[in-house]
Write an enzyme that holds these catalytic residues in place. Structure first.
Site, PDB file in Angstrom:
ATOM      1  N   HIS A 172       0.834  -1.201   0.000  1.00  0.00           N
ATOM      2  CA  HIS A 172       0.000   0.000   0.000  1.00  0.00           C
ATOM      3  C   HIS A 172       0.872   1.256   0.000  1.00  0.00           C
ATOM      4  O   HIS A 172       0.587   2.215  -0.720  1.00  0.00           O
ATOM      5  CB  HIS A 172      -0.917   0.013   1.229  1.00  0.00           C
ATOM      6  CG  HIS A 172      -1.973  -1.050   1.207  1.00  0.00           C
ATOM      7  ND1 HIS A 172      -3.320  -0.773   1.213  1.00  0.00           N
ATOM      8  CD2 HIS A 172      -1.882  -2.405   1.174  1.00  0.00           C
ATOM      9  CE1 HIS A 172      -4.007  -1.902   1.184  1.00  0.00           C
ATOM     10  NE2 HIS A 172      -3.147  -2.897   1.170  1.00  0.00           N
ATOM     11  N   ASP A 209      -6.638   4.961   2.852  1.00  0.00           N
ATOM     12  CA  ASP A 209      -7.187   3.687   2.369  1.00  0.00           C
ATOM     13  C   ASP A 209      -7.608   2.738   3.475  1.00  0.00           C
ATOM     14  O   ASP A 209      -7.927   1.597   3.206  1.00  0.00           O
ATOM     15  CB  ASP A 209      -6.221   2.986   1.406  1.00  0.00           C
ATOM     16  CG  ASP A 209      -5.009   2.379   2.099  1.00  0.00           C
ATOM     17  OD1 ASP A 209      -4.774   2.669   3.277  1.00  0.00           O
ATOM     18  OD2 ASP A 209      -4.285   1.607   1.452  1.00  0.00           O
ATOM     19  N   THR A 233      -5.766   0.623  -3.271  1.00  0.00           N
ATOM     20  CA  THR A 233      -4.628  -0.100  -3.846  1.00  0.00           C
ATOM     21  C   THR A 233      -5.088  -1.416  -4.465  1.00  0.00           C
ATOM     22  O   THR A 233      -4.327  -2.061  -5.171  1.00  0.00           O
ATOM     23  CB  THR A 233      -3.547  -0.364  -2.791  1.00  0.00           C
ATOM     24  OG1 THR A 233      -4.132  -1.032  -1.675  1.00  0.00           O
ATOM     25  CG2 THR A 233      -2.943   0.947  -2.300  1.00  0.00           C
ATOM     26  N   GLN A 259      13.795  -6.285  -8.724  1.00  0.00           N
ATOM     27  CA  GLN A 259      12.929  -6.959  -9.685  1.00  0.00           C
ATOM     28  C   GLN A 259      12.862  -6.246 -11.030  1.00  0.00           C
ATOM     29  O   GLN A 259      12.926  -6.895 -12.084  1.00  0.00           O
ATOM     30  CB  GLN A 259      11.522  -7.117  -9.106  1.00  0.00           C
ATOM     31  CG  GLN A 259      10.546  -7.812 -10.061  1.00  0.00           C
ATOM     32  CD  GLN A 259       9.359  -8.366  -9.347  1.00  0.00           C
ATOM     33  OE1 GLN A 259       9.454  -9.386  -8.670  1.00  0.00           O
ATOM     34  NE2 GLN A 259       8.218  -7.696  -9.496  1.00  0.00           N
ATOM     35  N   GLU A 300       5.027  -4.166 -13.700  1.00  0.00           N
ATOM     36  CA  GLU A 300       6.423  -4.352 -14.080  1.00  0.00           C
ATOM     37  C   GLU A 300       6.555  -5.469 -15.111  1.00  0.00           C
ATOM     38  O   GLU A 300       7.378  -5.381 -16.029  1.00  0.00           O
ATOM     39  CB  GLU A 300       7.263  -4.658 -12.833  1.00  0.00           C
ATOM     40  CG  GLU A 300       7.394  -3.464 -11.892  1.00  0.00           C
ATOM     41  CD  GLU A 300       8.077  -3.793 -10.581  1.00  0.00           C
ATOM     42  OE1 GLU A 300       8.310  -2.869  -9.793  1.00  0.00           O
ATOM     43  OE2 GLU A 300       8.371  -4.986 -10.338  1.00  0.00           O
TER      44      GLU A 300
END
Length: 456
Positions: free
Chosen positions: A15, A112, A133, A333, A356
Site C-alpha cells: 500500500h 485507504d 490499492t 525486480q 512491471e
C-alpha cells in the site's frame, strides 16, 4: 493552482509503495505531498522519493499494542495473523494525525483504511479521498454496496464465490478456497466491534471520491460499475509505472544471468510478504526444475524454516547446480525483468509486479496466492489474455502441482505454441500501450484537474 495532499496509507509495503509512486507523479507536476510514514520505514524509502523538494515524509511513531512484536511498523514485521493488531495500532495514531493536519492544513487527505480519517480531514477543511490499492476489478467484485448487503450482514464464502448482480464480466469468479481466504481477511475483528471490511466500507462511504491506479482502456467497465455502486466519482490515476531505476543490477545476479542465452531464464517471485507452506514451496521449486530451463526464484523461506537452503528438497541443489538459483532476500525486480537473459516471469499477480511484468518483454505466468491476486490473474489471463494462469490441483486449498507449473511455463516459452503466440502478441500490444509517450502524463493531468474541481 498548487495542491497540497496529505497521505496516510495502510501500513503495508503493498500500500505504501503505490502511494509514494503517486506522490512522485504529482510532485513532478509541482504539487506538494505530506506522506505519513513510520520512523524506520521512512529510512528505507528515502531513495525512492524522487522529488524531496515537494514530498515530505512526516514521521509517526506506531504505538505498541499487545500482540505486536516490539518495534513493528508494517505488515513486513508481523505474521498475517497479527494484521488486526497493526490496525489497532494505526487507530492509536489518531491524535497524532489530528495534530499534524491542524498544522499542515492540506487541501486533500488521501487514505485507504482508517474510517476516522475522513472526519478529521473535514475538521481541518480538507477533502477526504479514498485511494484504493486494490485493482478496480477486485474492488468491484467485493463491493458490499453492489451486493446490497447490509453493514451487519454476516459475510459467508457463498457471498463471494460469485460476482455481484450486474458485474460486467462473466469470466471473473473465485474458487471456494479463494473466496474463503478473502472472507477470512475481511471478517477478521479489528476492535471497536468492527471487521476489516466494515472499516473499509465506512471509510469509502465518508470520502468524496475514490481513486484507482488504473486506466479506462483496460478497466473502464469496472470503473462505471463502481461509480454506480457507490454513487461517487471514480478518479483514475493511470498506470503509475515506477521511475526506471538508475542503479545497476547487483553483481551476483548480473554475472549469473549473463551466463545464459537471451530470453532463456525463468524468473519467479511471489512478493515480499508471501510465505508458502513447505509442501507448496518444494512443489514450486521442483516445478521450476522440471522445466529443464535455467531459473531464478526470489522466495521467502517457507513456514517453519529460517533459511531457504534448509527447506529445499533433497538433492535439489545438486541436480540444479549451475542453472538454478533460489534466493531468499530482496531483489531488484525491475532490473531483473529488464535483463536480456530473462524470458519468463512467474508472478503472484500483485498489482505492482503485474505492471512491471506488462512493461517488460518477459512472458507472463500467473500464480496468485491471496486476496486481489486471484481476480488480477483472471483479468490478465481470461480477458486481456497476456499470460496464462497455472492450473490448480484437485485439492481444495489451491495447491499447485509441479506439473502444472512446468506446463504453464512451457506454454509461454515454446515458440511453436499457438496459444503462446497469441498471448505474446496481446502482451506486446499492451506493453506498447503502457509505454506510449504521454499516456501517463495525460492521466495525471486529468487527475489533477479533477482534484482541483473537487475543491471548488
Amino acid at each position: 493552482m498548487q495542491l497540497h495532499l496529505a497521505m496516510y496509507p495502510l501500513l503495508a509495503m503493498g500500500h505504501i509503495t503505490p502511494y509514494l509512486h503517486l506522490a512522485n507523479k504529482l510532485a513532478m507536476e509541482g504539487h506538494k505531498i505530506s506522506l505519513f510514514l513510520p520512523n524506520k520505514t521512512q529510512i528505507n524509502l528515502v531513495s525512492h522519493n524522487c522529488h524531496p523538494d515537494y514530498i515530505t515524509f512526516i514521521p509517526i511513531t506506531i504505538p505498541h499494542v499487545d500482540g505486536l512484536p516490539p518495534g513493528a511498523e508494517t505488515t513486513k514485521d508481523i505474521p498475517v495473523s497479527s494484521m488486526p493488531k497493526l490496525l489497532q495500532a494505526m487507530d492509536l495514531t489518531r491524535d497524532t494525525i489530528d495534530a499534524y493536519l491542524g498544522n499542515l492544513k492540506p487541501d486533500i487527505v488521501v487514505l485507504d483504511t482508517p474510517e476516522w480519517l475522513p472526519g478529521l480531514a473535514r475538521k481541518h477543511g480538507a477533502k477526504p479521498i479514498y485511494f484504493a490499492t486494490l485493482p478496480l476489478a477486485m474492488f468491484a467484485y467485493c463491493s458490499l454496496s453492489a451486493r446490497n448487503l447490509p453493514q451487519n450482514h454476516p459475510i459467508t464464502v457463498d457471498d463471494f464465490s460469485s460476482p455481484p448482480p450486474g458485474f460486467p464480466s462473466p469470466n471473473i469468479r473465485l474458487y471456494p478456497h479463494e473466496a474463503k481466504s478473502i472472507v477470512g481477511i475481511f471478517t477478521r475483528p479489528i476492535g471497536n466491534g468492527m471487521t476489516f471490511l466494515q472499516k473499509l466500507n465506512i471509510a469509502i462511504e465518508q470520502c468524496d471520491a475514490i481513486m484507482f491506479k488504473s486506466f479506462r482502456e483496460i478497466e473502464g467497465i469496472y470503473c462505471d460499475f463502481v461509480e454506480k455502486s457507490f454513487n461517487k466519482p471514480v478518479l483514475l490515476v493511470g498506470p503509475v509505472i515506477p521511475e526506471p531505476q538508475n542503479s545497476n543490477l547487483n553483481d551476483l545476479f548480473d554475472s549469473w544471468l549473463n551466463g545464459f542465452s537471451q530470453g532463456s531464464v525463468v524468473y519467479c517471485a511471489l512478493g515480499s510478504e508471501c510465505v508458502l507452506e513447505k509442501d507448496q514451496f518444494q512443489e514450486l521449486v521442483l516445478g521450476l526444475e522440471l522445466t529443464g530451463r535455467p531459473f531464478l526464484a526470489a522466495l521467502k523461506p517457507p513456514k517453519g524454516y529460517e533459511t531457504i537452503d534448509s527447506a529445499l528438497p533433497q538433492g535439489f541443489e545438486e541436480r540444479t547446480k549451475g542453472r538454478g538459483m533460489v534466493y531468499g532476500g530482496w531483489v531488484q525486480q525491475q532490473l531483473i525483468l529488464q535483463h536480456p537473459s530473462v524470458g519468463c516471469f512467474v508472478t503472484h499477480c500483485g498489482l505492482g509486479s503485474l505492471l512491471e511484468g506488462l512493461v517488460s518483454k518477459c512472458q507472463l505466468v500467473f500464480m496468485p496466492r491471496a486476496v486481489d491476486q486471484f481476480v488480477n490473474a483472471r483479468v490478465m489471463s481470461l480477458e486481456l489474455r497476456v499470460g496464462v494462469e497455472v492450473e490448480k490441483d484437485d485439492r481444495d486449498d489451491g495447491f499447485v502441482a509441479r506439473e502444472s507449473i512446468e506446463k504453464a511455463v512451457e506454454l509461454m516459452m515454446d515458440e511453436d505454441s499457438q496459444l503462446g503466440g497469441e498471448v505474446r502478441g496481446n502482451h506486446a500490444h499492451w506493453r506498447d500501450f503502457l509505454l506510449m509517450e504521454g499516456l501517463e502524463k495525460s492521466y495525471i493531468d486529468r487527475l489533477i484537474a479533477s482534484l482541483q474541481e473537487l475543491l471548488c
